[in-house]
Design an enzyme around this catalytic site. Structure first.
Site, short mmCIF file in Angstrom:
data_model
loop_
_atom_site.label_atom_id
_atom_site.label_comp_id
_atom_site.label_asym_id
_atom_site.label_seq_id
_atom_site.Cartn_x
_atom_site.Cartn_y
_atom_site.Cartn_z
N ALA A 65 0.84 -1.20 0.00
CA ALA A 65 0.00 0.00 0.00
C ALA A 65 0.87 1.26 0.00
O ALA A 65 1.95 1.27 0.58
CB ALA A 65 -0.89 0.00 1.24
N LYS A 69 -1.57 4.68 -4.60
CA LYS A 69 -2.68 4.99 -3.69
C LYS A 69 -4.00 5.11 -4.42
O LYS A 69 -5.05 4.77 -3.90
CB LYS A 69 -2.41 6.32 -2.97
CG LYS A 69 -1.29 6.24 -1.95
CD LYS A 69 -0.92 7.62 -1.44
CE LYS A 69 0.26 7.59 -0.49
NZ LYS A 69 -0.03 7.04 0.83
N ASN A 145 -6.72 -0.97 0.61
CA ASN A 145 -6.36 -0.61 1.97
C ASN A 145 -7.16 0.63 2.36
O ASN A 145 -7.13 1.64 1.65
CB ASN A 145 -4.84 -0.36 1.97
CG ASN A 145 -4.29 0.11 3.29
OD1 ASN A 145 -4.76 1.10 3.86
ND2 ASN A 145 -3.26 -0.56 3.76
N SER A 181 -0.75 3.49 10.31
CA SER A 181 0.11 4.52 9.74
C SER A 181 0.47 5.51 10.84
O SER A 181 -0.39 5.95 11.60
CB SER A 181 -0.61 5.27 8.63
OG SER A 181 0.07 6.48 8.38
N ASN A 247 3.46 -2.31 8.95
CA ASN A 247 3.59 -0.96 8.42
C ASN A 247 4.97 -0.42 8.80
O ASN A 247 5.82 -1.15 9.30
CB ASN A 247 2.46 -0.08 9.00
CG ASN A 247 2.00 0.98 8.01
OD1 ASN A 247 2.84 1.64 7.38
ND2 ASN A 247 0.71 1.14 7.85
N GLY A 261 11.93 0.00 4.57
CA GLY A 261 13.15 -0.46 3.92
C GLY A 261 14.12 -1.10 4.90
O GLY A 261 13.73 -1.64 5.94
C1 LIG Z 1 6.06 6.69 0.66
C2 LIG Z 1 5.30 5.62 1.37
C3 LIG Z 1 3.90 5.71 1.48
C4 LIG Z 1 3.18 4.72 2.14
N1 LIG Z 1 1.82 4.82 2.22
C5 LIG Z 1 1.11 3.85 2.85
C6 LIG Z 1 -0.29 3.92 2.93
O1 LIG Z 1 -0.93 4.83 2.40
N2 LIG Z 1 -0.94 2.93 3.61
C7 LIG Z 1 -0.29 1.88 4.19
O2 LIG Z 1 -0.93 1.01 4.78
N3 LIG Z 1 1.06 1.78 4.11
C8 LIG Z 1 1.76 2.73 3.46
N4 LIG Z 1 3.12 2.63 3.38
C9 LIG Z 1 3.79 1.49 4.05
C10 LIG Z 1 4.07 0.33 3.10
O3 LIG Z 1 2.88 -0.23 2.60
C11 LIG Z 1 4.88 -0.76 3.81
O4 LIG Z 1 4.11 -1.27 4.89
C12 LIG Z 1 6.19 -0.23 4.36
O5 LIG Z 1 6.79 0.65 3.44
C13 LIG Z 1 7.16 -1.36 4.68
O6 LIG Z 1 7.50 -2.07 3.51
P1 LIG Z 1 8.91 -1.83 2.73
O7 LIG Z 1 9.99 -1.90 3.77
O8 LIG Z 1 8.95 -2.91 1.70
O9 LIG Z 1 8.83 -0.48 2.14
C14 LIG Z 1 3.86 3.61 2.72
C15 LIG Z 1 5.26 3.52 2.59
C16 LIG Z 1 5.97 4.49 1.92
C17 LIG Z 1 7.47 4.36 1.81
#
Ligand SMILES: Cc1cc2nc3c(=O)[nH]c(=O)nc-3n(C[C@H](O)[C@H](O)[C@H](O)COP(=O)(O)O)c2cc1C
Length: 339
Positions: A65, A69, A145, A181, A247, A261
């Protein structure tokens, strides 16, 4: 090779600017980019029949997510080879989100974001998904989501989840309730058993009308791992499909925002591993969908070896490009085939 060169240019610019412009291009030229990605990146990994796959995805890798979006680039994720995309977070009304700049890159494949759910609102997102589903040739599934608007008080927040569920679930292959979030004031305070029970109670009727696999997306920051135990109770009590873990973390020294990350991996992995074990003992048929810091094939392999099924990717895709998808799915196939 190609992406490491491109990245040198892209990373000269503001992260949100590049993100926005890429989505605009994907949206404007879907056929061009779909055939480009399909030709260069797509791989035909299939679920084998003995693997659990209640969502019936063609493969277990899902766009996390926040990346798309508003569901503006759905054909592109399919062409890259994802089995599903989790659109959103979508709120009932359109909103702008927090002040910019609100995405920052670190050298070690880590992102900090404080977006605050900027999105076009449920009506516009629904039309985008409907358009994709109508024209869809392929098999990619769409999860949605859902969250609350910033201006909705915490007391009225359940109504936002109810509205978005009612409006969007007919278009969704699964729905994820986002209570994790760190960028919407107070949202994480909703991640407790009594609020969630009340919310799920309110959703019972809407879920009867539109039964869709329902997940709760949790954060990695609860004080102790046993604080996550209530999730298996709720999952069984309300017949949820499972939990999305995790998250971003707000456990950092950079002020507001959530870290994703590389620097999220250990924390997120601990929660995931705990939930996988706990679910195995209490409700083995339920799903722990993994996300958070996984960016190398071995991270995914470890998750699959521990009994995980569906896994999501965000930051890893930004830092390593779409070539990572094939490498990840290759490890899934090896694991499935028992190599
Ligand atoms: C720029 C950005 C925006 C995000 N927006 C959302 C969001 O709107 N809703 C949500 O549930 N998670 C959001 N996330 C979280 C991601 O879905 C994910 O849970 C998180 O980045 C961890 O995964 P990763 O380490 O692979 O990035 C966002 C992450 C990033 C980096």
């Amino acid at each position: 090779m190609f992406y490491s060169l491109l990245k040198k240019i892209l990373f000269q610019f503001d992260p949100e600017f590049i993100h926005h412009e890429s989505l605009e291009l994907f949206h404007a030229f879907p056929h061009f980019f779909s055939s480009f990605f399909h030709h260069h990146f797509k791989t035909d990994t299939q679920f084998l029949t003995h693997r659990r796959n209640p969502l019936k995805l063609v493969n277990p890798l899902i766009v996390a997510a926040g990346l798309d979006k508003n569901a503006v680039a759905l054909p592109i994720w399919e062409a890259m080879g994802f089995g599903a995309v989790e659109v959103g977070t979508v709120t009932p009304l359109a909103q702008l989100g927090n002040a910019k700049p609100r995405i920052f890159r670190f050298k070690d494949e880590t992102l900090l974001n404080s977006m605050g759910f900027p999105n076009l609102g449920m009506h516009a997102v629904a039309s985008n998904i409907a358009r994709f589903k109508k024209s869809q040739q392929g098999m990619m599934k769409v999860g949605i989501n859902i969250g609350k608007n910033k201006n909705t008080s915490l007391e009225n927040s359940i109504n936002d989840y109810l509205q978005t569920y009612e409006y969007l679930s007919p278009l969704a292959d699964y729905v994820a309730i986002n209570i994790s979030s760190p960028n919407t004031p107070g949202l994480r305070s909703l991640g407790n058993e009594s609020w969630l029970r009340e919310c799920l109670q309110e959703l019972v009727h809407a879920r009867k009308k539109n039964p869709k696999a329902l997940f709760i997306k949790v954060g990695p920051d609860l004080a102790k791992l046993t604080d996550y135990d209530f999730l298996s109770r709720l999952t069984q009590e309300f017949d949820l499909a499972g939990i999305v873990a995790t998250n971003t973390t707000s456990d950092h020294l950079y002020g507001s925002g959530g870290i994703s990350g590389a620097r999220l991996l250990n924390k997120s992995r601990m929660v995931r591993e705990y939930l996988l074990k706990h679910f195995q003992q209490t409700c083995p048929e339920k799903i722990v969908m993994g996300v958070g810091g996984m960016s190398r094939p071995e991270h995914f392999q470890e998750f699959w070896n521990s009994g995980g099924v569906y896994a999501q990717l965000y930051s890893g895709l930004i830092y390593q490009g779409p070539g990572i998808i094939r490498k990840i799915l290759h490890t899934f196939t090896m694991k499935t085939l028992g190599h």
